[in-house]
Design a protein around this motif. Structure first.
Motif, PDB file in Angstrom:
ATOM      1  N   SER A 197     -31.689  18.242  22.380  1.00  0.00           N
ATOM      2  CA  SER A 197     -31.926  17.897  23.784  1.00  0.00           C
ATOM      3  C   SER A 197     -33.225  18.457  24.332  1.00  0.00           C
ATOM      4  CB  SER A 197     -30.747  18.367  24.642  1.00  0.00           C
ATOM      5  OG  SER A 197     -30.678  19.789  24.682  1.00  0.00           O
ATOM      6  N   GLU A 198     -33.794  19.431  23.662  1.00  0.00           N
ATOM      7  CA  GLU A 198     -35.091  19.938  24.099  1.00  0.00           C
ATOM      8  C   GLU A 198     -36.157  18.839  24.035  1.00  0.00           C
ATOM      9  OE1 GLU A 198     -35.886  23.334  21.693  1.00  0.00           O
ATOM     10  OE2 GLU A 198     -34.259  24.539  22.557  1.00  0.00           O
ATOM     11  N   GLY A 199     -35.908  17.813  23.227  1.00  0.00           N
ATOM     12  CA  GLY A 199     -36.852  16.700  23.108  1.00  0.00           C
ATOM     13  C   GLY A 199     -36.490  15.494  23.940  1.00  0.00           C
ATOM     14  N   TRP A 200     -35.523  15.625  24.824  1.00  0.00           N
ATOM     15  CA  TRP A 200     -35.084  14.483  25.632  1.00  0.00           C
ATOM     16  C   TRP A 200     -35.822  14.372  26.964  1.00  0.00           C
ATOM     17  CZ3 TRP A 200     -29.005  15.238  25.268  1.00  0.00           C
ATOM     18  CH2 TRP A 200     -28.615  15.062  23.923  1.00  0.00           C
ATOM     19  N   HIS A 201     -36.752  15.273  27.225  1.00  0.00           N
ATOM     20  CA  HIS A 201     -37.373  15.363  28.552  1.00  0.00           C
ATOM     21  C   HIS A 201     -37.994  14.046  28.994  1.00  0.00           C
ATOM     22  CE1 HIS A 201     -40.834  16.077  31.247  1.00  0.00           C
ATOM     23  NE2 HIS A 201     -40.011  16.922  31.849  1.00  0.00           N
ATOM     24  N   ASP A 202     -38.789  13.422  28.130  1.00  0.00           N
ATOM     25  CA  ASP A 202     -39.523  12.231  28.551  1.00  0.00           C
ATOM     26  C   ASP A 202     -38.592  11.088  28.955  1.00  0.00           C
ATOM     27  OD1 ASP A 202     -41.819  13.609  28.073  1.00  0.00           O
ATOM     28  OD2 ASP A 202     -42.340  12.563  26.209  1.00  0.00           O
ATOM     29  N   PHE A 203     -37.437  11.022  28.335  1.00  0.00           N
ATOM     30  CA  PHE A 203     -36.495   9.952  28.677  1.00  0.00           C
ATOM     31  C   PHE A 203     -35.950  10.143  30.087  1.00  0.00           C
ATOM     32  CE2 PHE A 203     -32.273   7.964  28.736  1.00  0.00           C
ATOM     33  CZ  PHE A 203     -32.557   6.702  28.226  1.00  0.00           C
ATOM     34  N   ASP A 256     -38.859   0.943  33.979  1.00  0.00           N
ATOM     35  CA  ASP A 256     -38.302   2.197  34.506  1.00  0.00           C
ATOM     36  C   ASP A 256     -36.820   2.373  34.189  1.00  0.00           C
ATOM     37  OD1 ASP A 256     -40.717   2.998  35.685  1.00  0.00           O
ATOM     38  OD2 ASP A 256     -40.316   1.800  37.483  1.00  0.00           O
ATOM     39  N   PHE A 257     -36.209   1.367  33.612  1.00  0.00           N
ATOM     40  CA  PHE A 257     -34.764   1.416  33.369  1.00  0.00           C
ATOM     41  C   PHE A 257     -34.433   2.443  32.294  1.00  0.00           C
ATOM     42  CE2 PHE A 257     -30.915   0.190  31.130  1.00  0.00           C
ATOM     43  CZ  PHE A 257     -30.034  -0.092  32.159  1.00  0.00           C
ATOM     44  N   ARG A 258     -33.398   3.249  32.566  1.00  0.00           N
ATOM     45  CA  ARG A 258     -32.884   4.216  31.598  1.00  0.00           C
ATOM     46  C   ARG A 258     -31.379   3.977  31.442  1.00  0.00           C
ATOM     47  NH1 ARG A 258     -37.486   4.318  31.384  1.00  0.00           N
ATOM     48  NH2 ARG A 258     -38.944   6.085  31.334  1.00  0.00           N
ATOM     49  N   GLY A 259     -30.973   3.689  30.217  1.00  0.00           N
ATOM     50  CA  GLY A 259     -29.568   3.404  29.960  1.00  0.00           C
ATOM     51  C   GLY A 259     -29.016   4.252  28.825  1.00  0.00           C
ATOM     52  N   LEU A 260     -27.787   4.692  28.991  1.00  0.00           N
ATOM     53  CA  LEU A 260     -27.049   5.406  27.953  1.00  0.00           C
ATOM     54  C   LEU A 260     -25.840   4.547  27.609  1.00  0.00           C
ATOM     55  CD1 LEU A 260     -27.228   8.963  29.557  1.00  0.00           C
ATOM     56  CD2 LEU A 260     -28.571   8.124  27.628  1.00  0.00           C
ATOM     57  N   ILE A 261     -25.786   4.081  26.376  1.00  0.00           N
ATOM     58  CA  ILE A 261     -24.787   3.103  25.961  1.00  0.00           C
ATOM     59  C   ILE A 261     -23.844   3.736  24.946  1.00  0.00           C
ATOM     60  CG2 ILE A 261     -24.429   0.884  24.812  1.00  0.00           C
ATOM     61  CD1 ILE A 261     -27.164   0.001  25.889  1.00  0.00           C
ATOM     62  N   GLN A 285     -35.449   1.261  28.506  1.00  0.00           N
ATOM     63  CA  GLN A 285     -35.250   2.278  27.475  1.00  0.00           C
ATOM     64  C   GLN A 285     -33.776   2.670  27.436  1.00  0.00           C
ATOM     65  OE1 GLN A 285     -37.962   5.620  27.205  1.00  0.00           O
ATOM     66  NE2 GLN A 285     -39.442   4.589  28.526  1.00  0.00           N
ATOM     67  N   VAL A 286     -33.242   2.812  26.224  1.00  0.00           N
ATOM     68  CA  VAL A 286     -31.834   3.171  26.064  1.00  0.00           C
ATOM     69  C   VAL A 286     -31.680   4.241  24.995  1.00  0.00           C
ATOM     70  CG1 VAL A 286     -31.003   0.887  26.749  1.00  0.00           C
ATOM     71  CG2 VAL A 286     -31.359   1.388  24.321  1.00  0.00           C
ATOM     72  N   ARG A 287     -30.588   4.955  25.093  1.00  0.00           N
ATOM     73  CA  ARG A 287     -30.105   5.809  24.022  1.00  0.00           C
ATOM     74  C   ARG A 287     -28.656   5.392  23.765  1.00  0.00           C
ATOM     75  NH1 ARG A 287     -34.687   6.162  23.945  1.00  0.00           N
ATOM     76  NH2 ARG A 287     -36.022   8.028  23.990  1.00  0.00           N
ATOM     77  N   SER A 321     -19.746  14.791  25.432  1.00  0.00           N
ATOM     78  CA  SER A 321     -20.522  16.040  25.359  1.00  0.00           C
ATOM     79  C   SER A 321     -22.037  15.843  25.339  1.00  0.00           C
ATOM     80  CB  SER A 321     -20.063  16.904  24.178  1.00  0.00           C
ATOM     81  OG  SER A 321     -20.165  16.222  22.956  1.00  0.00           O
ATOM     82  N   PRO A 322     -22.594  14.794  24.696  1.00  0.00           N
ATOM     83  CA  PRO A 322     -24.046  14.619  24.825  1.00  0.00           C
ATOM     84  C   PRO A 322     -24.505  14.403  26.266  1.00  0.00           C
ATOM     85  CG  PRO A 322     -23.183  13.281  23.029  1.00  0.00           C
ATOM     86  CD  PRO A 322     -22.005  13.796  23.787  1.00  0.00           C
ATOM     87  N   ILE A 323     -23.655  13.769  27.060  1.00  0.00           N
ATOM     88  CA  ILE A 323     -24.006  13.534  28.464  1.00  0.00           C
ATOM     89  C   ILE A 323     -23.925  14.831  29.254  1.00  0.00           C
ATOM     90  CG2 ILE A 323     -23.546  12.141  30.493  1.00  0.00           C
ATOM     91  CD1 ILE A 323     -24.371  10.574  27.977  1.00  0.00           C
ATOM     92  N   GLN A 324     -22.956  15.663  28.945  1.00  0.00           N
ATOM     93  CA  GLN A 324     -22.888  16.984  29.579  1.00  0.00           C
ATOM     94  C   GLN A 324     -24.191  17.745  29.344  1.00  0.00           C
ATOM     95  OE1 GLN A 324     -19.562  18.566  27.468  1.00  0.00           O
ATOM     96  NE2 GLN A 324     -18.018  17.686  28.824  1.00  0.00           N
ATOM     97  N   ILE A 325     -24.653  17.717  28.104  1.00  0.00           N
ATOM     98  CA  ILE A 325     -25.888  18.433  27.752  1.00  0.00           C
ATOM     99  C   ILE A 325     -27.087  17.800  28.444  1.00  0.00           C
ATOM    100  CG2 ILE A 325     -27.441  18.954  25.823  1.00  0.00           C
ATOM    101  CD1 ILE A 325     -24.869  19.185  24.080  1.00  0.00           C
ATOM    102  N   ALA A 326     -27.125  16.468  28.496  1.00  0.00           N
ATOM    103  CA  ALA A 326     -28.235  15.785  29.169  1.00  0.00           C
ATOM    104  C   ALA A 326     -28.267  16.123  30.654  1.00  0.00           C
ATOM    105  CB  ALA A 326     -28.120  14.277  28.962  1.00  0.00           C
ATOM    106  N   ALA A 327     -27.106  16.178  31.293  1.00  0.00           N
ATOM    107  CA  ALA A 327     -27.052  16.525  32.714  1.00  0.00           C
ATOM    108  C   ALA A 327     -27.522  17.959  32.926  1.00  0.00           C
ATOM    109  CB  ALA A 327     -25.639  16.338  33.248  1.00  0.00           C
ATOM    110  N   TYR A 328     -27.108  18.849  32.050  1.00  0.00           N
ATOM    111  CA  TYR A 328     -27.540  20.249  32.123  1.00  0.00           C
ATOM    112  C   TYR A 328     -29.053  20.360  31.967  1.00  0.00           C
ATOM    113  CZ  TYR A 328     -28.614  24.833  30.057  1.00  0.00           C
ATOM    114  OH  TYR A 328     -29.194  26.040  29.746  1.00  0.00           O
ATOM    115  N   ARG A 329     -29.611  19.705  30.955  1.00  0.00           N
ATOM    116  CA  ARG A 329     -31.067  19.748  30.745  1.00  0.00           C
ATOM    117  C   ARG A 329     -31.817  19.132  31.927  1.00  0.00           C
ATOM    118  NH1 ARG A 329     -32.550  23.500  27.035  1.00  0.00           N
ATOM    119  NH2 ARG A 329     -31.704  23.061  24.969  1.00  0.00           N
ATOM    120  N   THR A 330     -31.325  18.012  32.428  1.00  0.00           N
ATOM    121  CA  THR A 330     -32.005  17.345  33.540  1.00  0.00           C
ATOM    122  C   THR A 330     -32.018  18.243  34.772  1.00  0.00           C
ATOM    123  OG1 THR A 330     -31.328  15.183  32.672  1.00  0.00           O
ATOM    124  CG2 THR A 330     -32.038  15.261  34.971  1.00  0.00           C
TER     125      THR A 330
END
Length: 356
Positions: A197-203, A256-261, A285-287, A321-330
């Protein structure tokens, strides 16, 4: 620096889930089986209800019952209270509330006639109004969360799935062994995601809205994920059905769209992969969250957030859990103060005024 409470909660989930499973296997099994026996004998009208994360956690159980020919709709507790109380007559109400004392829960308990509505309460607080006024109680024994529902959410999903399994005679050694097999790979996955997740910043830099899509039981994870972005990172996010997203909302896709699928359900993951390809073709852009084996060679590696390959129906227990981590990082990247609500309290005790 002290470790933020939310990070402790994220990392503590596997051990916390083990605690919940062990409770269901042992001390909590008589209560689980008693509630399941009532559902077996009274399957003609079952309602599943909660608010927020507790509401979302009901969805996998609803679909589990549907697969076994039992109709058990998920209805928000506020809607039952204000618009659909008549549905509670001659019904079994599976009422879910982490605190057991949210305002809608306590009002509904006072509104329904216990002689006419059998309540199965699912809660973490055994001296709460929900526990005290339910005919059956299933306890959430996960480690208490610092603020938002992190450890309690997978524990609640697991407890509800256990109830569903017991109701159809499947809460046996096989079911329990498959549940226990989630723990170790999930712990490794959380550690790997935290590093990645340290590399998720740009998304996630300056997202206008983050859209989370899923199908079937995993829609619960998309809805819970959106709530976490709202509560933890204070960013707009929406959880939507992947099928419905194709029926109009796809028109919002732009650079500008960001999607998590979530492509985690075996029956429909090819459809979710197709949606991811379409969104990227349209410039968004999606993950994509799903087991590596199901996604490899079908999507660019950079677009895949892998999770363990777990048997049905357990995906919704661990896949958020990946979303929990993404929310924490964001939240960190946005300099949002962690472990603190801005306007609402940890338990909604007032329908008229936020924070009341």
């Amino acid at each position: 620096m002290a470790q933020p409470g939310i990070l402790r909660d994220i990392l503590g989930q596997p051990a916390s889930l083990q605690k919940q499973l062990e409770y269901l296997r042992t001390e909590g099994q008589p209560a689980l089986k008693a509630a399941a026996e009532h559902l077996r004998r009274n399957s003609d009208r079952i309602i599943l209800s909660g608010m927020g994360a507790s509401l979302f956690a009901c969805r996998p159980l609803s679909l589990w019952f549907g697969r076994h020919g039992v109709l058990a709709p998920v209805i928000e507790t506020s809607d039952l209270l204000h618009y659909q109380q008549e549905l509670c007559r001659k019904a079994t109400l599976v009422l879910v509330s982490r605190s057991g004392r949210t305002i809608e829960t306590t009002k509904l308990l006072h509104a329904v006639d216990p002689r006419d509505c059998h309540v199965i309460g699912v809660t973490a607080v055994t001296d709460s109004p929900l526990a005290e006024q339910s005919q059956n109680v299933i306890e959430i024994r996960t480690t208490p969360d610092t603020m938002v529902s992190i450890q309690s959410y997978p524990g609640t999903v697991l407890a509800l799935l256990a109830l569903g399994a017991a109701a159809v005679g499947q809460f046996d050694d096989s079911w329990q062994s498959r549940a226990a097999a989630l723990i170790d790979p999930w712990e490794r996955s959380i550690d790997e995601d935290l590093k990645a997740s340290e590399g998720w910043h740009d998304f996630f830099v300056n997202p206008r809205v983050i859209y989370l899509t899923a199908r079937g039981p995993s829609l619960a994870s998309a809805l819970q994920g959106a709530l976490l972005f709202n509560e933890v990172a204070k960013v707009p996010a929406a959880g939507v059905s992947a099928a419905n997203f194709r029926h109009g909302p796809v028109e919002i896709v732009n650079p500008d769209f960001r999607g998590l699928i979530f492509a985690t359900q075996a029956a429909t993951n090819q459809l979710d992969i197709g949606l991811a390809r379409d969104v990227e073709r349209f410039g968004g852009q999606v993950r994509v969250i799903g087991p590596t084996d199901a996604l490899r060679d079908k999507l660019p590696a950079a677009s895949i957030w892998p999770i363990p390959n777990v048997p049905e129906p357990f995906g919704p227990v661990i896949e958020v859990s990946p979303i929990q981590i993404a929310a924490y990082r964001t939240a960190l990247w946005r300099n949002v103060e962690l472990d603190k609500f801005q306007y609402a309290g940890p338990v909604a005790l007032n329908e008229e005024n936020l924070g009341g």
